[in-house]
Design a protein around this motif. Structure first.
Motif: not given
Length: 700
Positions: A110-116, A120-126, A140-144
């Motif tokens: 449920d947390y990942l459904q909320r964040v991703l 939607s579009r996201r910037l990911v880094s890892g 990923p180190d960052h999901i924004l």
């Protein structure tokens, strides 16, 4: 003397506040930061990145070299929940050119459904790696969200961590601490600042915490060099202030007519070396001043410190006063006494020794003669600090092997003769950086020439596999009337193990060479037994002395021409050099055998080779510093070495030198520190928490 203000200047309060005021730090996290030695925002700002990660934005993972860190904008596709426990949670994503998966273990769906959310579009880094031909970014180190994408810098600093402190947490805390570092005026000489292209203090912090690439993090980057220089300058200013205070400390003018010194020089079979003449003149000139002498006499093994010390003590006696010479152990005190006795007799001066072993009537007689002034020179151990020891007129105190004497003892000594001059002697050649860091408040005299007649010592490396040959060699030498030391292995911190090793070797050699030929000395022996074993060796009754490192400093037996050091690879260079210096003191050609256990590691090989190539203690000390580092060289626990967050003692010798001359020049021009630069320098001392040190650094 500069009186430092009573309390810390108000402009520094924000830097010395509680950590809890910073973003993301609560009472619990603040405790964790102690693991990094961080207790204030100032400590945090001086905790610099140890590396960095390139987070430059890319259109697609196809543009990157894999495996590697990639920062990319993606569209979120379908989520694939794990089929069973322990399996990963996967999210399909697509960048400008291809698809790949974000992978999470032990995930909360449920947390990942909320964040991703899908679509939607996201910037990911890892870090992206290929598994079975499929590209994956695990955790990923960052999901924004795209609107917040600017929060990730193109080059992200990596900080040292400790339990309970995360990269995200420390980065956030530092960002909120940076505004607390304003411009405080410039404490560095402006010409120097310009020539080195150093930024101002707040700009240097900003550049290092927001690096634009790996070169910003290198030790030679102007911003980092500047912060290192600030620490070195604060340290040298502290030493400089201590020195100023000493320079103003009232001393006694002790000038002699040279009559006693002339008697000694006439009795010598040789002329002093140029270095000895120079040191004697420097010390006599200091003693003739109305301010207290605070000088370090640094001389390599066998450079002739005893003669220089005696000449200084005779200046005190010629001037109508007394001198005392102190050594850290009774063995050493006895040796100084034996070395000085014939010289004092030539001058017609009464010399006595005082150690903890003097008891009863004999002790009372010595104390009475000391108080009445009949004893001109006293040699002793810490026993000379005892309350019932009174001098008629103490003019000079000589302390041997300074790093074994604490500051407290130097204070007590000062109380015996409140205005007595102080001369510290060390046989450990100290590399220039360390002498600047440790003895920067003292004037230094160096004995860098060997007196005539000292023969070089031949040094050989021998594997322990050839032990029998070494024992045969020893048997022959003993038959020819020569004497030898056999130093047993150094076993870390365990004196008991060292004692056992020494006792085993003693039994082995006694069986091979015969009863009565071999003596034994180690740290666990009762003092009386130790003294009698030493006396047997000094007087030639024992031919071979088996010992632990208790004989490292100062033992003098001219007839001893062989030094065997077992498991030499376990000893430090300076220690090996000190031990080797026990031989080569008489007429005979001398040998030092370094017994090692094969195979030798790279560092040990380098150490033993340096020793074989040179007898120059200063070169050996520089090498030792390069191999072992500053803390180990002096023994961190009692090194008195400053702890720096940014500066590096081994790598920045040149900066330390500049800091010393800069600090001295500033204090010469502005001893009260009231000029604009002087005022800023006061802020620097508060900033670097040197206020405690100012009164304590040197006790004369």
């Amino acid at each position: 003397m500069v009186e430092m203000p009573k309390g810390r200047p108000e402009i520094l309060f924000p830097l010395f506040a509680e950590l809890e005021g910073l973003d993301g730090i609560g009472p619990k996290t603040a405790k964790h930061y102690k693991g990094l030695g961080v207790e204030t925002p100032k400590d945090l700002l001086l905790t610099l990145p140890v590396g960095g990660v390139d987070r430059t934005r890319r259109a697609s993972i196809r543009d990157a070299v894999l495996p590697g860190v990639v920062t990319v904008e993606v569209e979120i596709g379908p989520h694939r929940k794990p089929a069973s426990r322990g399996r990963p949670y996967r999210v399909q994503v697509t960048d400008a050119a291809t698809s790949f998966e974000l992978v999470f273990f032990h995930a909360h769906g449920d947390y990942l459904q909320r964040v991703l959310p899908t679509g939607s579009r996201r910037l990911v880094s890892g870090k992206v790696e290929l598994f079975d031909g499929l590209a994956q970014m695990v955790h990923p180190d960052h999901i924004l969200p795209i609107a917040e994408a600017d929060e990730i810098p193109a080059y992200e600093p990596v900080y040292p961590l400790t339990a309970g402190v995360t990269q995200k947490g420390i980065t956030k805390a530092i960002a909120s601490a940076l505004p607390r570092a304003p411009y405080f005026g410039e404490w560095i000489d402006l010409e120097l600042l310009k020539s080195r292209k150093w930024p101002a203090w707040p700009d240097a912090l900003e550049q290092l915490h927001c690096p634009d690439g790996p070169e910003t993090l290198s030790r030679s980057h102007p911003a980092r060099e500047r912060l290192a220089y600030d620490e070195l300058l604060a340290h040298q200013l502290t030493l400089g202030l201590a020195r100023l205070k000493l320079k103003r400390a009232k001393g006694r003018v002790s000038e002699g007519d040279g009559a006693l010194r002339a008697k000694v020089l006439n009795s010598l079979p040789y002329r002093p070396t140029g270095a000895q003449d120079r040191a004697i003149a420097e010390i006599a000139a200091d003693m003739a001043q109305p301010i207290k002498m605070n000088r370090l006499l640094q001389g390599d093994v066998g450079a002739g410190k005893t003669l220089v010390a005696l000449m200084a003590l005779l200046v005190a006696v010629e001037a109508g006063g007394q001198g005392v010479m102190m050594a850290p152990t009774s063995i050493l005190a006895a040796q100084h006494f034996d070395g000085l006795k014939p010289l004092a007799e030539a001058a017609g001066v009464r010399l006595e020794s005082l150690t903890g072993r003097d008891k009863g009537a004999e002790r009372r007689e010595k104390l009475a003669a000391l108080k009445s002034g009949e004893i001109g020179i006293l040699v002793g151990t810490h026993a000379v600090f005892q309350d019932d020891v009174e001098f008629a007129d103490l003019r000079l105190a000589i302390v041997d092997e300074q790093h074994r004497f604490g500051v407290r003892q130097r204070v007590k000594l000062g109380q015996k003769g409140a205005q007595a001059d102080v001369l510290v002697m060390t046989a450990t050649p100290i590399p220039r950086t360390l002498s600047l860091a440790t003895y920067g408040d003292m004037d230094i005299s160096v004995l860098d020439e060997k007196p005539p007649g000292r023969k070089p010592v031949r040094t050989a490396l021998v594997s322990t596999a050839r032990m029998d040959e070494v024992v045969d060699h020893l048997r022959q030498a003993v038959a020819e009337g020569r004497q030898a030391y056999w130093v047993c292995p150094l076993v870390g911190e365990s004196e008991a193990v060292e004692m056992t090793a020494a006792e085993e070797r003693f039994k082995h050699l006694r069986a091979a060479l015969g009863e009565g030929v071999v003596g034994l000395v180690h740290g666990q022996l009762p003092p009386a037994e130790k003294d009698s074993a030493m006396a047997d060796f000094v007087e030639g009754r024992a031919r071979v002395l088996v010992a632990t490192t208790v004989i490292e400093v100062g033992v003098n037996v001219p007839n001893a021409t062989i030094m065997v050091i077992e498991q030499a690879e376990n000893f430090g260079l300076a220690q090996l050099h000190q031990l080797r210096g026990r031989v080569g003191r008489g007429e005979g050609a001398s040998t030092c055998l370094l017994l090692y256990r094969a195979p030798l590691g790279e560092t040990a090989t380098r150490r033993l080779q340096v020793l074989r190539e040179t007898e120059d203690g200063f070169r050996i000390a520089e090498e030792d510093l390069a191999i072992r580092g500053a803390g180990d060289l002096i023994g961190t626990a009692q090194s008195g070495l400053p702890k720096f967050r940014v500066a590096d003692l081994e790598g920045q010798t040149a900066l330390m030198s500049i800091a010393q001359s800069d600090a001295r020049a500033l204090l010469d021009r502005d001893p009260e520190m009231i000029s604009p630069r002087g005022q800023s320098a006061r802020v620097l001392l508060w900033l670097m928490e040197q206020e405690k040190a100012i009164g304590l650094i040197s006790v004369g």
